[in-house]
Every structure is written in structure tokens, then in C-alpha cells.
Design a protein around this motif. Structure first.
Motif, PDB file in Angstrom:
ATOM      1  N   GLU A 223      -4.539  -5.682   7.899  1.00 54.39           N
ATOM      2  CA  GLU A 223      -4.766  -5.165   6.548  1.00 54.39           C
ATOM      3  C   GLU A 223      -4.131  -3.793   6.374  1.00 54.39           C
ATOM      4  OE1 GLU A 223      -6.312  -6.589   3.946  1.00 54.39           O
ATOM      5  OE2 GLU A 223      -6.815  -8.442   5.003  1.00 54.39           O
ATOM      6  N   LEU A 227      -1.265  -2.930   3.548  1.00 59.29           N
ATOM      7  CA  LEU A 227      -1.471  -1.901   2.536  1.00 59.29           C
ATOM      8  C   LEU A 227      -0.417  -0.808   2.643  1.00 59.29           C
ATOM      9  CD1 LEU A 227      -3.163  -0.888   0.204  1.00 59.29           C
ATOM     10  CD2 LEU A 227      -4.698   0.206   1.854  1.00 59.29           C
ATOM     11  N   SER A 263      -5.186   2.621  -2.835  1.00 56.58           N
ATOM     12  CA  SER A 263      -6.105   1.729  -3.550  1.00 56.58           C
ATOM     13  C   SER A 263      -5.556   1.315  -4.914  1.00 56.58           C
ATOM     14  CB  SER A 263      -7.464   2.406  -3.718  1.00 56.58           C
ATOM     15  OG  SER A 263      -7.334   3.624  -4.436  1.00 56.58           O
ATOM     16  N   THR A 266      -3.160  -1.778  -5.079  1.00 58.97           N
ATOM     17  CA  THR A 266      -3.760  -3.116  -5.045  1.00 58.97           C
ATOM     18  C   THR A 266      -4.065  -3.653  -6.436  1.00 58.97           C
ATOM     19  OG1 THR A 266      -6.016  -2.243  -4.799  1.00 58.97           O
ATOM     20  CG2 THR A 266      -4.761  -2.656  -2.776  1.00 58.97           C
ATOM     21  N   GLU A 267      -3.959  -2.822  -7.462  1.00 61.32           N
ATOM     22  CA  GLU A 267      -4.105  -3.305  -8.836  1.00 61.32           C
ATOM     23  C   GLU A 267      -2.859  -4.061  -9.290  1.00 61.32           C
ATOM     24  OE1 GLU A 267      -4.967   0.077 -11.249  1.00 61.32           O
ATOM     25  OE2 GLU A 267      -6.694   0.704 -10.035  1.00 61.32           O
ATOM     26  N   ASN A 270      -1.006  -8.055  -4.690  1.00 59.73           N
ATOM     27  CA  ASN A 270      -2.034  -8.761  -3.919  1.00 59.73           C
ATOM     28  C   ASN A 270      -1.830  -8.422  -2.445  1.00 59.73           C
ATOM     29  OD1 ASN A 270      -2.952  -9.923  -6.269  1.00 59.73           O
ATOM     30  ND2 ASN A 270      -1.933 -11.882  -5.930  1.00 59.73           N
ATOM     31  N   VAL A 271      -2.718  -7.617  -1.894  1.00 60.29           N
ATOM     32  CA  VAL A 271      -2.568  -7.112  -0.533  1.00 60.29           C
ATOM     33  C   VAL A 271      -3.615  -7.744   0.368  1.00 60.29           C
ATOM     34  CG1 VAL A 271      -2.593  -5.061   0.939  1.00 60.29           C
ATOM     35  CG2 VAL A 271      -1.679  -4.917  -1.402  1.00 60.29           C
ATOM     36  N   SER A 272      -3.167  -8.415   1.416  1.00 61.47           N
ATOM     37  CA  SER A 272      -4.102  -8.986   2.392  1.00 61.47           C
ATOM     38  C   SER A 272      -3.348  -9.461   3.624  1.00 61.47           C
ATOM     39  CB  SER A 272      -4.875 -10.160   1.781  1.00 61.47           C
ATOM     40  OG  SER A 272      -5.786 -10.694   2.728  1.00 61.47           O
TER      41      SER A 272
END
Length: 318
Positions: A223, A227, A263, A266-267, A270-272
Motif C-alpha cells: 500500500e 500511494l 490522502s 486518492t480522491e 484508485n490506490v491499493s
């Protein structure tokens, strides 16, 4: 069932490496591809901006994929030249090419030295360009005096069937307007409710053809790494209109995004590290009614992403 494609980001990747990536994507199971068309990247960290139209000929020859490109005629490109480019690729690769037309961004268009028009003027200019391009692809001789000028233009090489001209929209209002002239629609990932409004606006206004979605994503083995990739490469892209339309250099985009926290990225991305989570996000988009979904891993290194999504994500998509 939706078609899942690979987005080719010229702003981030050397064109030779991007050609390798799209051929690898085809081998991994991606069924289509699309291309950006920029003169400038969104950030100096991205560091590229190859000429999309040269690259598209090579990519169509190197693969059997259908391809599209997002283009802004009217300032950097004269609409007759874009009609010629569309017509030539359509003639060489029948049924495999489409072009999405939008009103553009100052970061790419300011290079002409012409004034960057208001949004309403850009929209009107785009509509004129669409009419010029359609007429030329239909074999007409075109003269036009308006926000663009055309003098006795004619395309001598044309495909038997003109490639589709797709509308590019980020808002429901623009999507409804595109329904007046477009053969389809393309937009970019936003909150689900916003995307639903865009789809409904286009279809509700009588919009025909396929609707497509470009999805920004970041995947890595952890993660933290996923990111970090998104924050490094895409934090300059978190600003919606009018900022994204009107800033005119990569240096300015870097300046305004210097304090953007991870942060916030991530709007927009799509971060994962979880491939199942990515599959779930994509399935949610497909359920909104998108016919084609183009996946854009915002990292500059594409190979691991292509292999992982080909093996683990594409098989999960409904």
C-alpha cells in the motif's frame, strides 16, 4: 459485457517504452487501447510528451487492438489536419480507430501564442471543428469562416467508413451537449454518483454509441508503494476545472500541487495493493453502463502492473 483496455499515457512514458507496454498489454489480455495527446506533461516529474499521431500508426501496426485518442482540435491542431490524420489511420486500419474530441487545456494549446479563449468560446469552436471534420471525412470540399477558418479543403485519402467521433466530457452538462453530435462518449473516473449523472445526461439527451471510462489507478506490492507512486506522478492532476483547463505549464502545475498530501490523491486515483479491490472498483464502474473501460496505472513502470492485472484482475471482471 464491458471491454477492458489499456491507457497509453504519453505524458509519463517514452514512446518507445510505451509501444512495448501496449504490446505487452495485448499479450496479457487487454482487449483495446487508448492514447492521450499532449504537448506538455502535467508535471516535470512525468517528463515526457511524445507525438501521439506518429505513435498511433506504430501501435496499430504492432498490435491488433482497436485504438482511440483524445484530441483537442481548434488551436494547436487545425481541424482539417485532424480530419486528415483520422482519415489516414481509418483507411490503413479499418474499423480499429476512433477519436474523442474535446475543448482542450491551456497547457497544450498555449504554444501557438494565440489567446486562450473562454470556456464558452472553446466549446463553440469545438462544435465548428466537429462539423468540419465530419464533412471532410464524408468527402466534401469544405470552406468555413468562423472561430476556425478553412479554405477549400478536401481529403483525398479516406476510409470507406468514417471512424467514430466521440465526445469527451467531465460533467453531466457537457455530456448532454455531446449527445447532440457525438458517436459515443468518454469520461474519467469520478465518484460513482457523478459518473451516474454523466451517463444519464448523455443517454437522456439521446446520446448514441458506446460510452467509455478512463480509470486512473495505482497498484504496487505494498500500500505504501502504491500511494507513493500515485503521489509522485499524479498529485498535479487533483485539481478539477478551471485549474486543469487554464494553467499553462508543467512548472505551474508543480507549484500549485507542492503541498498536496497523499490522502488527496486518492480522491482522483484508485490506490491499493489489493488486486481484488481494484477488480471490485472496476466492476462497480461497469455496472453503471460503461461499454469500455480503459485502465491507467499512473506509475511510469508498467510491466509489473500489466502482468498482475492480466493474470489476476481481468479474469475477475464481469
Amino acid at each position: 459485457m464491458a471491454t477492458y483496455g489499456f491507457h497509453s499515457s504519453h505524458e509519463q512514458i517514452h514512446p518507445a517504452e510505451l509501444l512495448k507496454a501496449v504490446t505487452r498489454a495485448e499479450q496479457a489480455g487487454f482487449a483495446a487501447a487508448m492514447s492521450s495527446d499532449h504537448f506538455s506533461p502535467w508535471s516535470e516529474r512525468q517528463g515526457h510528451s511524445g507525438f501521439a499521431w506518429s505513435w498511433l500508426g506504430a501501435a496499430l501496426q504492432a498490435t491488433e487492438l482497436p485504438f482511440g485518442v483524445v484530441n483537442a482540435p481548434g488551436q494547436r491542431y487545425h481541424p482539417a489536419i485532424i480530419a486528415q490524420a483520422i482519415g489516414t489511420l481509418g483507411a490503413m486500419f479499418p474499423g480499429r480507430f476512433w477519436a474523442a474530441l474535446g475543448s482542450g487545456e491551456a497547457s497544450n494549446e498555449h504554444i501557438t501564442g494565440d489567446r486562450w479563449p473562454r470556456k464558452d468560446v472553446r466549446t463553440a469552436r469545438l462544435r465548428e471543428c466537429v462539423d468540419v471534420i465530419r464533412a471532410l471525412l464524408a468527402g466534401e470540399e469544405v470552406s468555413h469562416d468562423g472561430l476556425v477558418t478553412v479554405d477549400r479543403a478536401r481529403l483525398w485519402t479516406r476510409p470507406d467508413v468514417p471512424p467514430k467521433l466521440v465526445g469527451a466530457a467531465v460533467s453531466a452538462q457537457t455530456a448532454g451537449w455531446c449527445a447532440e453530435w457525438a458517436d459515443g462518449l468518454i469520461t474519467v473516473n469520478r465518484p460513482i454518483e457523478t459518473l451516474r449523472e454523466v451517463v444519464e445526461a448523455y443517454r437522456g439527451a439521446g446520446g448514441r454509441g458506446k460510452i467509455a471510462l478512463q480509470v486512473h489507478l495505482s497498484w504496487a506490492e505494498s500500500e505504501q508503494e502504491a500511494l507513493a507512486i500515485a503521489h509522485d506522478q499524479w498529485r498535479s492532476n487533483v485539481f478539477g476545472p478551471p485549474v486543469s483547463w487554464d494553467l499553462d505549464t508543467a512548472e505551474l502545475f508543480d507549484a500549485v500541487s507542492a503541498d498536496v498530501p497523499p490522502s488527496r490523491v486518492t480522491e482522483s486515483v484508485n490506490v491499493s495493493a489489493d488486486l481484488g479491490r481494484h477488480a471490485a472498483w472496476i466492476n462497480d464502474y461497469a455496472e453503471l453502463g460503461f461499454d469500455e473501460i480503459y485502465l491507467h496505472h499512473v506509475g511510469q513502470e508498467q510491466s509489473a502492473y500489466i502482468d498482475a492485472f492480466g493474470a489476476k484482475v481481468l479474469p475477475q471482471l464481469r
